[in-house]
Design a protein around this motif. Structure first.
Motif, PDB file in Angstrom:
ATOM      1  N   GLU A   1      -4.372   2.317  17.812  1.00 41.86           N
ATOM      2  CA  GLU A   1      -5.429   3.313  18.780  1.00 41.86           C
ATOM      3  C   GLU A   1      -6.329   3.562  18.135  1.00 41.86           C
ATOM      4  O   GLU A   1      -7.579   4.165  18.597  1.00 41.86           O
ATOM      5  CB  GLU A   1      -4.507   4.365  19.343  1.00 41.86           C
ATOM      6  CG  GLU A   1      -4.061   5.298  18.216  1.00 41.86           C
ATOM      7  CD  GLU A   1      -2.994   6.599  18.556  1.00 41.86           C
ATOM      8  OE1 GLU A   1      -2.817   7.524  17.773  1.00 41.86           O
ATOM      9  OE2 GLU A   1      -2.872   6.544  19.643  1.00 41.86           O
ATOM     10  N   GLY A   2      -6.393   3.447  16.731  1.00 36.49           N
ATOM     11  CA  GLY A   2      -7.667   4.072  15.792  1.00 36.49           C
ATOM     12  C   GLY A   2      -8.718   2.815  15.868  1.00 36.49           C
ATOM     13  O   GLY A   2      -9.869   3.189  15.366  1.00 36.49           O
ATOM     14  N   LEU A   3      -8.424   1.659  16.328  1.00 35.56           N
ATOM     15  CA  LEU A   3      -9.580   0.568  16.413  1.00 35.56           C
ATOM     16  C   LEU A   3     -10.492   0.785  17.549  1.00 35.56           C
ATOM     17  O   LEU A   3     -10.403   0.158  18.530  1.00 35.56           O
ATOM     18  CB  LEU A   3      -8.935  -0.567  16.648  1.00 35.56           C
ATOM     19  CG  LEU A   3      -7.971  -1.131  15.336  1.00 35.56           C
ATOM     20  CD1 LEU A   3      -7.351  -2.653  15.313  1.00 35.56           C
ATOM     21  CD2 LEU A   3      -8.943  -1.123  14.070  1.00 35.56           C
TER      22      LEU A   3
ATOM     23  N   THR B   1       0.888  -1.201   0.093  1.00 37.53           N
ATOM     24  CA  THR B   1      -0.169  -0.008   0.172  1.00 37.53           C
ATOM     25  C   THR B   1       0.931   1.353   0.047  1.00 37.53           C
ATOM     26  O   THR B   1       2.037   1.125   0.100  1.00 37.53           O
ATOM     27  CB  THR B   1      -0.872   0.114   1.187  1.00 37.53           C
ATOM     28  OG1 THR B   1      -0.252   0.430   2.408  1.00 37.53           O
ATOM     29  CG2 THR B   1      -1.514  -1.149   1.494  1.00 37.53           C
ATOM     30  N   LYS B   2       0.319   2.336  -0.171  1.00 31.91           N
ATOM     31  CA  LYS B   2       0.969   3.806  -0.098  1.00 31.91           C
ATOM     32  C   LYS B   2       1.445   3.881   1.268  1.00 31.91           C
ATOM     33  O   LYS B   2       2.297   4.754   1.427  1.00 31.91           O
ATOM     34  CB  LYS B   2       0.265   4.645  -0.769  1.00 31.91           C
ATOM     35  CG  LYS B   2      -1.037   5.263   0.227  1.00 31.91           C
ATOM     36  CD  LYS B   2      -1.864   6.095  -0.305  1.00 31.91           C
ATOM     37  CE  LYS B   2      -3.126   6.597   0.402  1.00 31.91           C
ATOM     38  NZ  LYS B   2      -3.970   7.469  -0.256  1.00 31.91           N
ATOM     39  N   LYS B   3       1.158   3.242   2.436  1.00 31.65           N
ATOM     40  CA  LYS B   3       1.730   3.277   3.588  1.00 31.65           C
ATOM     41  C   LYS B   3       2.634   2.332   3.960  1.00 31.65           C
ATOM     42  O   LYS B   3       3.086   2.153   5.087  1.00 31.65           O
ATOM     43  CB  LYS B   3       0.384   3.242   4.681  1.00 31.65           C
ATOM     44  CG  LYS B   3      -0.600   4.448   4.558  1.00 31.65           C
ATOM     45  CD  LYS B   3      -1.436   4.524   5.554  1.00 31.65           C
ATOM     46  CE  LYS B   3      -1.114   4.761   6.971  1.00 31.65           C
ATOM     47  NZ  LYS B   3      -0.565   6.158   7.073  1.00 31.65           N
TER      48      LYS B   3
ATOM     49  N   VAL C   1      -1.597  -4.637  14.996  1.00 34.58           N
ATOM     50  CA  VAL C   1      -2.843  -4.718  14.152  1.00 34.58           C
ATOM     51  C   VAL C   1      -3.469  -3.539  13.895  1.00 34.58           C
ATOM     52  O   VAL C   1      -3.960  -2.754  14.516  1.00 34.58           O
ATOM     53  CB  VAL C   1      -3.827  -5.742  15.187  1.00 34.58           C
ATOM     54  CG1 VAL C   1      -5.186  -5.919  14.388  1.00 34.58           C
ATOM     55  CG2 VAL C   1      -3.207  -6.955  15.502  1.00 34.58           C
ATOM     56  N   ILE C   2      -3.939  -3.212  12.415  1.00 34.66           N
ATOM     57  CA  ILE C   2      -4.626  -2.007  12.044  1.00 34.66           C
ATOM     58  C   ILE C   2      -5.800  -2.498  11.417  1.00 34.66           C
ATOM     59  O   ILE C   2      -6.675  -1.445  11.155  1.00 34.66           O
ATOM     60  CB  ILE C   2      -3.617  -1.238  11.260  1.00 34.66           C
ATOM     61  CG1 ILE C   2      -3.267  -2.437   9.937  1.00 34.66           C
ATOM     62  CG2 ILE C   2      -2.544  -0.905  11.895  1.00 34.66           C
ATOM     63  CD1 ILE C   2      -4.031  -2.150   8.726  1.00 34.66           C
TER      64      ILE C   2
ATOM     65  N   ALA D   1      -8.560   4.190  11.272  1.00 33.14           N
ATOM     66  CA  ALA D   1      -9.022   5.327  10.067  1.00 33.14           C
ATOM     67  C   ALA D   1      -7.588   5.702   9.143  1.00 33.14           C
ATOM     68  O   ALA D   1      -7.910   5.913   7.951  1.00 33.14           O
ATOM     69  CB  ALA D   1      -9.338   6.477  10.956  1.00 33.14           C
ATOM     70  N   PRO D   2      -6.515   5.784   9.687  1.00 32.61           N
ATOM     71  CA  PRO D   2      -5.526   5.996   8.873  1.00 32.61           C
ATOM     72  C   PRO D   2      -5.079   5.297   7.868  1.00 32.61           C
ATOM     73  O   PRO D   2      -4.343   5.461   6.787  1.00 32.61           O
ATOM     74  CB  PRO D   2      -4.031   6.165   9.683  1.00 32.61           C
ATOM     75  CG  PRO D   2      -4.780   6.363  11.170  1.00 32.61           C
ATOM     76  CD  PRO D   2      -6.048   5.651  11.284  1.00 32.61           C
TER      77      PRO D   2
END
Length: 210
Positions: free
Chosen positions: A37-39, A14-16, A72-73, A105-106
């Motif tokens: 932290e975004g989960l 991915t781009k990340k 984990v994202i 989210a990111p």
């Protein structure tokens, strides 16, 4: 029935950077990973990690994760329908619910959700199950995505189709309570006709009212 689980992994560029999508993962593996932290769609990351570790320990439970290094994202969960849900009334041992798909989210907009479902369906054992997903608009992150209800519904259907789930009619009162809600279903190639008919009776429990 015996719940066979075969592990699969893809390295998704991915781009990340490279995201590893893998599963079903075992409880011990999840315990040693951090959660982004975004989960926060369902509970705080620490509590969500605890919930996924528990699901992974269930005989039928399947957890597919997306991770950036050791964090984990994103994840997808498969398990029996909650005993409090009407979908559990048939006591079908070959009916699994896609309980949740969440991506931090990111990392959204990178097709990670689609790839979580693609990896989940790589396991041939999934052909033994009827997989359902109940989509309710009040669970959707409309604010975070900036999408309206119908745009989000279209996005969800597209993601579910990546895992072979298709829209399916039902008279379930909760799903019928809003036109954006829907039932998505995938019937495995080895599911017998008796199971399909039993599932149809669950889908249309209230047809006698019409």
């Amino acid at each position: 029935m015996k719940h066979n689980k075969t592990y699969y992994r893809i390295d998704y560029n991915t781009k990340k950077g490279t995201v590893i999508i893998e599963g079903p993962v075992q409880s011990e593996v999840l315990k040693n990973l951090d959660f982004h932290e975004g989960l926060v769609a369902f509970r705080l990351p620490k509590e969500q990690k605890k919930a996924l570790v528990e699901i992974a320990s269930f005989e039928e439970g399947r957890i597919i994760i997306a991770r950036d290094a050791e964090t984990v994202i994103g994840y997808a969960t498969f398990l029996y329908p909650d005993p409090l849900e009407s979908w559990s009334e048939g006591n079908m041992d070959n009916l699994l619910e896609l309980g949740a798909v969440e991506v931090a989210a990111p990392y959204r907009g990178l097709s990670i959700g689609k790839n979580l479902l693609k990896v989940a369906m790589m396991d041939d054992a999934m052909e033994d199950y009827i997989i359902i997903s109940t989509e309710y608009y009040w669970h959707w992150d409309l604010k975070g995505t900036g999408l309206n209800i119908w745009e989000y519904r279209k996005m969800m259907e597209k993601m579910m189709k990546a895992g072979g789930l298709e829209w399916c009619a039902t008279d379930d009162p909760e799903i019928c309570s809003h036109p954006a809600n829907c039932l998505m279903v995938r019937i495995g190639k080895r599911v017998d006709q008796q199971s399909v008919e039993q599932f149809d009776r669950l889908r249309f429990r209230h047809h006698f009212l019409f």
